[in-house]
Design a protein around this motif. Structure first.
Motif, PDB file in Angstrom:
ATOM      1  N   LEU A 144      70.655  34.616 -22.954  1.00 51.27           N
ATOM      2  CA  LEU A 144      71.416  33.398 -22.667  1.00 51.27           C
ATOM      3  C   LEU A 144      72.767  33.393 -23.371  1.00 51.27           C
ATOM      4  O   LEU A 144      73.790  33.075 -22.742  1.00 51.27           O
ATOM      5  CB  LEU A 144      70.600  32.166 -23.070  1.00 51.27           C
ATOM      6  CG  LEU A 144      71.161  30.812 -22.637  1.00 51.27           C
ATOM      7  CD1 LEU A 144      71.340  30.768 -21.122  1.00 51.27           C
ATOM      8  CD2 LEU A 144      70.246  29.673 -23.094  1.00 51.27           C
ATOM      9  N   GLN A 145      72.803  33.714 -24.661  1.00 50.79           N
ATOM     10  CA  GLN A 145      74.069  33.708 -25.406  1.00 50.79           C
ATOM     11  C   GLN A 145      75.114  34.652 -24.792  1.00 50.79           C
ATOM     12  O   GLN A 145      76.223  34.216 -24.468  1.00 50.79           O
ATOM     13  CB  GLN A 145      73.809  34.074 -26.870  1.00 50.79           C
ATOM     14  CG  GLN A 145      75.058  34.111 -27.740  1.00 50.79           C
ATOM     15  CD  GLN A 145      75.539  32.747 -28.164  1.00 50.79           C
ATOM     16  OE1 GLN A 145      74.764  31.817 -28.293  1.00 50.79           O
ATOM     17  NE2 GLN A 145      76.835  32.606 -28.386  1.00 50.79           N
ATOM     18  N   PRO A 146      74.795  35.942 -24.618  1.00 46.20           N
ATOM     19  CA  PRO A 146      75.820  36.835 -24.043  1.00 46.20           C
ATOM     20  C   PRO A 146      76.196  36.488 -22.608  1.00 46.20           C
ATOM     21  O   PRO A 146      77.331  36.724 -22.195  1.00 46.20           O
ATOM     22  CB  PRO A 146      75.178  38.220 -24.129  1.00 46.20           C
ATOM     23  CG  PRO A 146      73.717  37.979 -24.268  1.00 46.20           C
ATOM     24  CD  PRO A 146      73.580  36.689 -24.995  1.00 46.20           C
ATOM     25  N   THR A 147      75.265  35.920 -21.841  1.00 49.93           N
ATOM     26  CA  THR A 147      75.585  35.530 -20.471  1.00 49.93           C
ATOM     27  C   THR A 147      76.570  34.373 -20.443  1.00 49.93           C
ATOM     28  O   THR A 147      77.543  34.386 -19.682  1.00 49.93           O
ATOM     29  CB  THR A 147      74.303  35.150 -19.704  1.00 49.93           C
ATOM     30  OG1 THR A 147      73.391  36.252 -19.705  1.00 49.93           O
ATOM     31  CG2 THR A 147      74.623  34.772 -18.263  1.00 49.93           C
TER      32      THR A 147
ATOM     33  N   TRP B 168      82.408  31.192 -21.414  1.00 48.16           N
ATOM     34  CA  TRP B 168      82.877  30.346 -22.504  1.00 48.16           C
ATOM     35  C   TRP B 168      83.046  31.141 -23.799  1.00 48.16           C
ATOM     36  O   TRP B 168      82.564  32.268 -23.916  1.00 48.16           O
ATOM     37  CB  TRP B 168      81.904  29.193 -22.733  1.00 48.16           C
ATOM     38  CG  TRP B 168      81.909  28.185 -21.619  1.00 48.16           C
ATOM     39  CD1 TRP B 168      82.917  27.311 -21.295  1.00 48.16           C
ATOM     40  CD2 TRP B 168      80.870  27.934 -20.677  1.00 48.16           C
ATOM     41  NE1 TRP B 168      82.561  26.547 -20.209  1.00 48.16           N
ATOM     42  CE2 TRP B 168      81.307  26.898 -19.808  1.00 48.16           C
ATOM     43  CE3 TRP B 168      79.597  28.475 -20.480  1.00 48.16           C
ATOM     44  CZ2 TRP B 168      80.519  26.409 -18.782  1.00 48.16           C
ATOM     45  CZ3 TRP B 168      78.813  27.984 -19.441  1.00 48.16           C
ATOM     46  CH2 TRP B 168      79.274  26.966 -18.606  1.00 48.16           C
ATOM     47  N   SER B 169      83.680  30.507 -24.778  1.00 47.07           N
ATOM     48  CA  SER B 169      83.856  31.136 -26.086  1.00 47.07           C
ATOM     49  C   SER B 169      82.517  31.249 -26.795  1.00 47.07           C
ATOM     50  O   SER B 169      81.531  30.593 -26.417  1.00 47.07           O
ATOM     51  CB  SER B 169      84.812  30.302 -26.941  1.00 47.07           C
ATOM     52  OG  SER B 169      84.211  29.056 -27.271  1.00 47.07           O
ATOM     53  N   SER B 170      82.469  32.055 -27.843  1.00 42.76           N
ATOM     54  CA  SER B 170      81.228  32.193 -28.611  1.00 42.76           C
ATOM     55  C   SER B 170      80.844  30.862 -29.249  1.00 42.76           C
ATOM     56  O   SER B 170      79.653  30.542 -29.366  1.00 42.76           O
ATOM     57  CB  SER B 170      81.380  33.277 -29.685  1.00 42.76           C
ATOM     58  OG  SER B 170      82.463  32.982 -30.553  1.00 42.76           O
ATOM     59  N   PHE B 171      81.843  30.062 -29.646  1.00 42.66           N
ATOM     60  CA  PHE B 171      81.563  28.750 -30.251  1.00 42.66           C
ATOM     61  C   PHE B 171      80.897  27.819 -29.243  1.00 42.66           C
ATOM     62  O   PHE B 171      79.840  27.242 -29.520  1.00 42.66           O
ATOM     63  CB  PHE B 171      82.862  28.123 -30.765  1.00 42.66           C
ATOM     64  CG  PHE B 171      82.670  26.780 -31.424  1.00 42.66           C
ATOM     65  CD1 PHE B 171      82.346  26.689 -32.766  1.00 42.66           C
ATOM     66  CD2 PHE B 171      82.816  25.604 -30.694  1.00 42.66           C
ATOM     67  CE1 PHE B 171      82.159  25.450 -33.379  1.00 42.66           C
ATOM     68  CE2 PHE B 171      82.627  24.366 -31.288  1.00 42.66           C
ATOM     69  CZ  PHE B 171      82.304  24.285 -32.640  1.00 42.66           C
ATOM     70  N   THR B 172      81.513  27.674 -28.077  1.00 39.73           N
ATOM     71  CA  THR B 172      80.959  26.785 -27.046  1.00 39.73           C
ATOM     72  C   THR B 172      79.597  27.276 -26.570  1.00 39.73           C
ATOM     73  O   THR B 172      78.663  26.483 -26.393  1.00 39.73           O
ATOM     74  CB  THR B 172      81.927  26.697 -25.846  1.00 39.73           C
ATOM     75  OG1 THR B 172      83.191  26.207 -26.295  1.00 39.73           O
ATOM     76  CG2 THR B 172      81.376  25.768 -24.778  1.00 39.73           C
TER      77      THR B 172
ATOM     78  N   ASP C 181      84.315  34.858 -37.224  1.00 38.42           N
ATOM     79  CA  ASP C 181      85.113  34.820 -36.001  1.00 38.42           C
ATOM     80  C   ASP C 181      86.564  35.203 -36.290  1.00 38.42           C
ATOM     81  O   ASP C 181      87.191  35.927 -35.509  1.00 38.42           O
ATOM     82  CB  ASP C 181      85.042  33.423 -35.389  1.00 38.42           C
ATOM     83  CG  ASP C 181      85.445  33.408 -33.919  1.00 38.42           C
ATOM     84  OD1 ASP C 181      84.983  34.292 -33.181  1.00 38.42           O
ATOM     85  OD2 ASP C 181      86.216  32.522 -33.524  1.00 38.42           O
ATOM     86  N   PHE C 182      87.075  34.733 -37.430  1.00 38.79           N
ATOM     87  CA  PHE C 182      88.440  35.077 -37.834  1.00 38.79           C
ATOM     88  C   PHE C 182      88.564  36.578 -38.071  1.00 38.79           C
ATOM     89  O   PHE C 182      89.506  37.225 -37.602  1.00 38.79           O
ATOM     90  CB  PHE C 182      88.818  34.312 -39.098  1.00 38.79           C
ATOM     91  CG  PHE C 182      90.158  34.703 -39.662  1.00 38.79           C
ATOM     92  CD1 PHE C 182      91.326  34.200 -39.107  1.00 38.79           C
ATOM     93  CD2 PHE C 182      90.250  35.570 -40.746  1.00 38.79           C
ATOM     94  CE1 PHE C 182      92.574  34.566 -39.622  1.00 38.79           C
ATOM     95  CE2 PHE C 182      91.479  35.934 -41.266  1.00 38.79           C
ATOM     96  CZ  PHE C 182      92.645  35.433 -40.703  1.00 38.79           C
ATOM     97  N   TYR C 183      87.577  37.141 -38.776  1.00 36.95           N
ATOM     98  CA  TYR C 183      87.591  38.578 -39.066  1.00 36.95           C
ATOM     99  C   TYR C 183      87.477  39.393 -37.778  1.00 36.95           C
ATOM    100  O   TYR C 183      88.185  40.389 -37.586  1.00 36.95           O
ATOM    101  CB  TYR C 183      86.442  38.920 -40.003  1.00 36.95           C
ATOM    102  CG  TYR C 183      86.224  40.409 -40.179  1.00 36.95           C
ATOM    103  CD1 TYR C 183      87.060  41.166 -40.995  1.00 36.95           C
ATOM    104  CD2 TYR C 183      85.178  41.054 -39.512  1.00 36.95           C
ATOM    105  CE1 TYR C 183      86.868  42.532 -41.144  1.00 36.95           C
ATOM    106  CE2 TYR C 183      84.989  42.428 -39.656  1.00 36.95           C
ATOM    107  CZ  TYR C 183      85.834  43.153 -40.470  1.00 36.95           C
ATOM    108  OH  TYR C 183      85.645  44.497 -40.615  1.00 36.95           O
TER     109      TYR C 183
END
Length: 264
Positions: A135-138, A143-147, A241-243
């Protein structure tokens, strides 16, 4: 993508809520005691639904190569020691930190978490085959990783809801709002693990460790404590996420430089 996700969620929720809904009815009407062999038989398939569903759908709709690659990721335990230390350390800190502000108390010896770990792989860890493995990678394709993490965390929390109506379950004594906020926090930590390692196996281990450590560091399910936990998770996620973005920028710049040099 929406059709794939909708299909996955429909079958997952239907399978889980059918088994757990049966437990709700049987325990609410005092036809079955929670903790008996029959109740466990009904409980386990519901918990395995995220994994069962995604494996079945992958088998049905993916190519043979994609399916084999997915299964290999689940089974692959050959990872650098640093990744294991990172996964174990993050799980420990997430469960230990609440003891510092009264959000949990250590009531059992730490070695008990290791003893319970194999059980918790089945009793929670294998969910990650569906949640973070699929679900996450799909969702991150759109969307962004945050959303995507917020969406997965919310779905994950709601999926557990029938457990709060099973008489005798641990969840009946938990604050559901605490659980939802905590699920969000853990989702952000698991996103970090997955995006760092690309390993479904390590997400399974992390989830199982959290469940095992909660048997040692008993949370008091206080909502304020959960807010501190999600703050910690967001700090870790933001730093990562910044890195990651900085690293990707350097990589793209390096590739562009190489291409330019080849042209000249």
């Amino acid at each position: 993508m929406e059709k794939e996700v909708g299909r996955y969620l429909f079958y997952t929720f239907t399978l889980t809520w059918t088994f757990w809904g049966g437990l709700v009815i049987l325990t609410q009407f005092d036809l079955l005691k929670f903790g008996t062999a029959l109740s466990i038989i009904l409980l386990i398939p519901g918990g395995l639904a995220p994994a069962i569903t995604v494996i079945w759908l992958k088998k049905k709709y993916s190519s043979k190569e994609e399916f084999n690659s997915f299964i290999s990721n689940i089974k692959n335990y050959r990872h650098p020691l640093a990744w294991y230390l990172f996964t174990v350390g993050l799980a420990f800190v997430a469960c230990f930190l609440p003891t510092l502000w009264g959000g949990a108390s250590m009531e059992k010896p730490l070695y008990l978490a290791l003893i319970n770990l194999p059980i918790m792989i089945i009793g929670g860890g294998l969910e990650e085959i569906g949640w973070r493995g699929y679900l996450q990678p799909t969702l991150q394709k759109k969307w962004s990783s945050f959303t995507s993490t917020l969406i997965v965390g919310g779905i994950w929390a709601i999926w557990h809801l029938p457990l709060w109506f099973i008489v005798g379950s641990n969840q009946m004594s938990m604050n559901f709002l605490w659980f939802t906020v905590t699920a969000m926090a853990l989702s952000f930590l698991m996103t970090v693990i997955y995006l760092t390692t690309k390993s479904i196996f390590l997400c399974i281990i992390f989830h199982a460790l959290i469940n095992s450590l909660w048997e040692v560091y008993i949370p008091d399910t206080n909502v304020l404590s959960a807010l501190f936990t999600i703050l910690f998770a967001l700090v870790i996620f933001t730093a990562f996420d910044f890195y990651r973005k900085k690293k990707n920028t350097k990589t793209q710049h390096l590739k562009a430089t190489i291409v330019e040099q080849e042209r000249t």
